[in-house]
Motif scaffolding. Structure first.
Motif, mmCIF file in Angstrom:
data_model
loop_
_atom_site.group_PDB
_atom_site.id
_atom_site.type_symbol
_atom_site.label_atom_id
_atom_site.label_comp_id
_atom_site.label_asym_id
_atom_site.label_seq_id
_atom_site.Cartn_x
_atom_site.Cartn_y
_atom_site.Cartn_z
ATOM 1 N N GLY A 1 -41.627 -20.558 45.644
ATOM 2 C CA GLY A 1 -40.207 -20.222 45.669
ATOM 3 C C GLY A 1 -39.805 -18.775 45.358
ATOM 4 N N ARG A 2 -40.362 -18.266 44.252
ATOM 5 C CA ARG A 2 -40.270 -16.933 43.732
ATOM 6 C C ARG A 2 -40.596 -15.762 44.713
ATOM 7 N N ILE A 3 -41.750 -16.151 45.257
ATOM 8 C CA ILE A 3 -41.877 -15.070 46.367
ATOM 9 C C ILE A 3 -41.026 -14.989 47.547
ATOM 10 N N GLN A 4 -40.447 -16.041 47.842
ATOM 11 C CA GLN A 4 -39.317 -15.995 48.812
ATOM 12 C C GLN A 4 -38.259 -15.360 48.408
ATOM 13 N N SER A 5 -37.831 -15.899 47.150
ATOM 14 C CA SER A 5 -36.485 -15.309 46.646
ATOM 15 C C SER A 5 -36.736 -13.951 46.408
ATOM 16 N N TYR A 6 -37.851 -13.222 46.003
ATOM 17 C CA TYR A 6 -38.067 -11.804 46.073
ATOM 18 C C TYR A 6 -38.145 -11.172 47.322
ATOM 19 N N ARG A 7 -38.409 -11.835 48.473
ATOM 20 C CA ARG A 7 -38.436 -11.425 50.011
ATOM 21 C C ARG A 7 -37.099 -10.922 50.001
ATOM 22 N N ASP A 8 -36.328 -12.220 49.852
ATOM 23 C CA ASP A 8 -34.796 -11.922 50.280
ATOM 24 C C ASP A 8 -34.065 -10.858 49.431
ATOM 25 N N PHE A 9 -34.577 -10.865 48.133
ATOM 26 C CA PHE A 9 -34.037 -9.798 47.197
ATOM 27 C C PHE A 9 -34.356 -8.467 47.797
ATOM 28 N N ILE A 10 -35.433 -8.048 48.134
ATOM 29 C CA ILE A 10 -35.756 -6.740 48.657
ATOM 30 C C ILE A 10 -35.204 -6.485 49.995
ATOM 31 N N ASP A 11 -34.863 -7.571 50.806
ATOM 32 C CA ASP A 11 -34.197 -7.250 52.183
ATOM 33 C C ASP A 11 -32.732 -6.765 51.886
ATOM 34 N N ARG A 12 -32.093 -7.241 50.703
ATOM 35 C CA ARG A 12 -30.746 -6.975 50.515
ATOM 36 C C ARG A 12 -30.649 -5.490 49.758
ATOM 37 N N GLU A 13 -31.566 -5.350 48.881
ATOM 38 C CA GLU A 13 -31.573 -4.105 48.076
ATOM 39 C C GLU A 13 -32.048 -2.995 48.668
ATOM 40 N N SER A 14 -31.546 -1.667 48.205
ATOM 41 C CA SER A 14 -32.227 -0.399 48.747
ATOM 42 C C SER A 14 -33.080 0.445 47.678
ATOM 43 N N ALA A 15 -34.358 0.689 48.136
ATOM 44 C CA ALA A 15 -35.072 1.223 47.322
ATOM 45 C C ALA A 15 -34.862 2.849 46.997
ATOM 46 N N SER A 16 -34.105 3.184 48.026
ATOM 47 C CA SER A 16 -33.951 4.619 48.009
ATOM 48 C C SER A 16 -33.128 5.125 46.770
ATOM 49 N N LYS A 17 -31.823 4.219 46.610
ATOM 50 C CA LYS A 17 -30.986 4.733 45.479
ATOM 51 C C LYS A 17 -31.605 4.672 44.029
ATOM 52 N N TYR A 18 -32.645 3.550 43.938
ATOM 53 C CA TYR A 18 -33.333 3.766 42.705
ATOM 54 C C TYR A 18 -34.323 4.865 42.542
ATOM 55 N N LYS A 19 -35.007 5.233 43.510
ATOM 56 C CA LYS A 19 -35.813 6.420 43.661
ATOM 57 C C LYS A 19 -34.964 7.560 43.319
ATOM 58 N N THR A 20 -33.955 7.975 43.776
ATOM 59 C CA THR A 20 -33.103 8.973 43.393
ATOM 60 C C THR A 20 -32.849 8.913 41.667
ATOM 61 N N GLU A 21 -32.335 7.791 41.175
ATOM 62 C CA GLU A 21 -32.147 7.491 39.713
ATOM 63 C C GLU A 21 -33.643 8.061 38.863
ATOM 64 N N GLY A 22 -34.690 7.520 39.633
ATOM 65 C CA GLY A 22 -36.093 7.719 39.050
ATOM 66 C C GLY A 22 -36.513 9.125 39.011
ATOM 67 N N ASN A 23 -36.045 9.920 40.102
ATOM 68 C CA ASN A 23 -36.356 11.090 40.264
ATOM 69 C C ASN A 23 -35.435 12.051 38.896
ATOM 70 N N ALA A 24 -33.975 11.751 38.841
ATOM 71 C CA ALA A 24 -33.673 12.401 37.949
ATOM 72 C C ALA A 24 -33.927 11.923 36.389
ATOM 73 N N ASN A 25 -34.623 10.898 36.286
ATOM 74 C CA ASN A 25 -35.086 10.540 34.798
ATOM 75 C C ASN A 25 -36.445 11.140 34.616
ATOM 76 N N LEU A 26 -37.224 11.358 35.744
ATOM 77 C CA LEU A 26 -38.567 12.002 35.644
ATOM 78 C C LEU A 26 -38.279 13.625 35.350
ATOM 79 N N THR A 27 -37.107 14.162 35.955
ATOM 80 C CA THR A 27 -36.794 15.773 35.805
ATOM 81 C C THR A 27 -36.525 15.539 34.354
ATOM 82 N N ARG A 28 -35.784 14.836 33.872
ATOM 83 C CA ARG A 28 -35.384 14.781 32.440
ATOM 84 C C ARG A 28 -36.483 14.781 31.333
ATOM 85 N N TYR A 29 -37.414 13.810 31.921
ATOM 86 C CA TYR A 29 -38.668 13.626 30.954
ATOM 87 C C TYR A 29 -39.913 13.888 31.631
ATOM 88 N N SER A 30 -40.039 15.337 31.961
ATOM 89 C CA SER A 30 -40.919 15.910 32.643
ATOM 90 C C SER A 30 -42.578 15.597 32.087
#
Length: 309
Positions: free
Chosen positions: A250-279
């Motif tokens: 059930g967790r696998i299916q719930s996770y599949r549903d979650f990643i279908d709803r979410e956008s990884a790109s916005k989090y990658k942008t946040e991560g790049n900003a953090n990696l710039t701060r902590y280079s």
């Protein structure tokens, strides 16, 4: 003479190799130098975990404190969070997931989540203690009714003496009913406890799964590695709080549903900003007893800070 000549050639080649390696290292970027030395100084498994923890911590702004990683020799497949900022990784999982860095990153990311959210799972030892407490409370309640039973016995004895009636059978019924009531109380309380354990486990694991998606996306890893990781640990019954009623499918299916709803790109942008701060890569050390790897905060180790005074 030939042997001396051959030895001279061999020593010259070795010296050239060392000098060349040092020059090559000096020409690398500072971050690459840190990683090259880490690869040289750490075992392959700890090097992989160092790189994963370093990237996840900096990309998710978790690098203001230090983290510890310990490889366990026990046979189980899922990692777990323990003590203060300690992530325990089973060696069988390291071995079987050695070709899938994203799945390993998911394992570490989920344990980051447990620490960050201060999840408190009810483990087997705690469950046993709670069930023992339930039994003791039920027995105490039964003992509290003992006076009532004695009162029944005295009253029935008096009545029996007056009317010449044997009341022993009635007293046995009273005792039997009390024992059944105690057993029923224990069964009901244990069922309530099991339900609470299942609900708590489902909630915290769902939160950790979804957090791992975010953490991996920020670090530029593939969040679908979590699907492979969950499928991997589903092979171990010990990964389930109740093997007779598995949660992981059930967790696998719930996770599949979650990643279908979410956008990884916005989090990658946040991560790049953090990696710039902590280079700068985080520094690391093997703990004094050699039992775990410590990945330092962005401030580095205390020893290095003292040296800079």
């Amino acid at each position: 003479m030939r042997k001396l000549y051959a030895l001279t050639i061999a020593l010259s080649a070795t010296l050239f190799s060392v000098v060349y390696s040092e020059r090559a290292l000096a020409q690398q970027k500072p971050a690459d130098q840190v990683y090259a030395l880490a690869k040289k100084n750490l075992t392959p498994d700890y090097y992989v975990l160092y790189r994963i923890v370093d990237k996840l911590a900096r990309a998710n702004n978790f690098a203001t404190g230090s983290w510890r990683v310990r490889i366990s020799e026990e046979y189980f497949l899922n990692g777990f969070a323990d003590e203060a900022n300690l992530i325990v990784v089973p060696r069988p999982a390291m071995s079987q997931l050695s070709g899938d860095a994203d799945s390993l990153a998911c394992m570490v990311g989920r344990e980051f989540s447990h620490h960050v959210r201060k999840h408190k799972a009810i483990g087997p030892n705690e469950q046993a203690a709670l069930k023992k407490q339930i039994q003791e409370e039920a027995i105490a309640a039964a003992q509290a009714n003992e006076n009532s039973k004695r009162g029944w016995g005295m009253g029935l004895g008096i009545v029996g003496g007056i009317f010449g009636v044997n009341t022993g059978g009635i007293q046995n019924v009273v005792n039997s009913n009390t024992d059944r009531a105690t057993e029923k109380m224990i069964a009901e309380k244990e069922a309530e406890l099991n339900k609470r354990i299942a609900e708590t486990s489902a909630r915290i694991e769902k939160e950790a799964d979804e957090d791992a998606f975010i953490y991996l996306a920020r670090a530029g890893r593939d969040p679908k590695g979590c699907i492979r990781y969950l499928d991997f640990i589903s092979r171990d019954p010990k990964s389930e709080p109740n093997p007779s009623s598995p949660q992981i499918p059930g967790r696998i299916q719930s996770y599949r549903d979650f990643i279908d709803r979410e956008s990884a790109s916005k989090y990658k942008t946040e991560g790049n900003a953090n990696l710039t701060r902590y280079s700068k890569p985080l520094t690391y050390a093997i703990t004094d007893n050699g039992a775990s790897l410590r990945v330092d905060s962005t401030k580095g180790s205390a020893a290095k800070q003292i040296d800079s005074f």
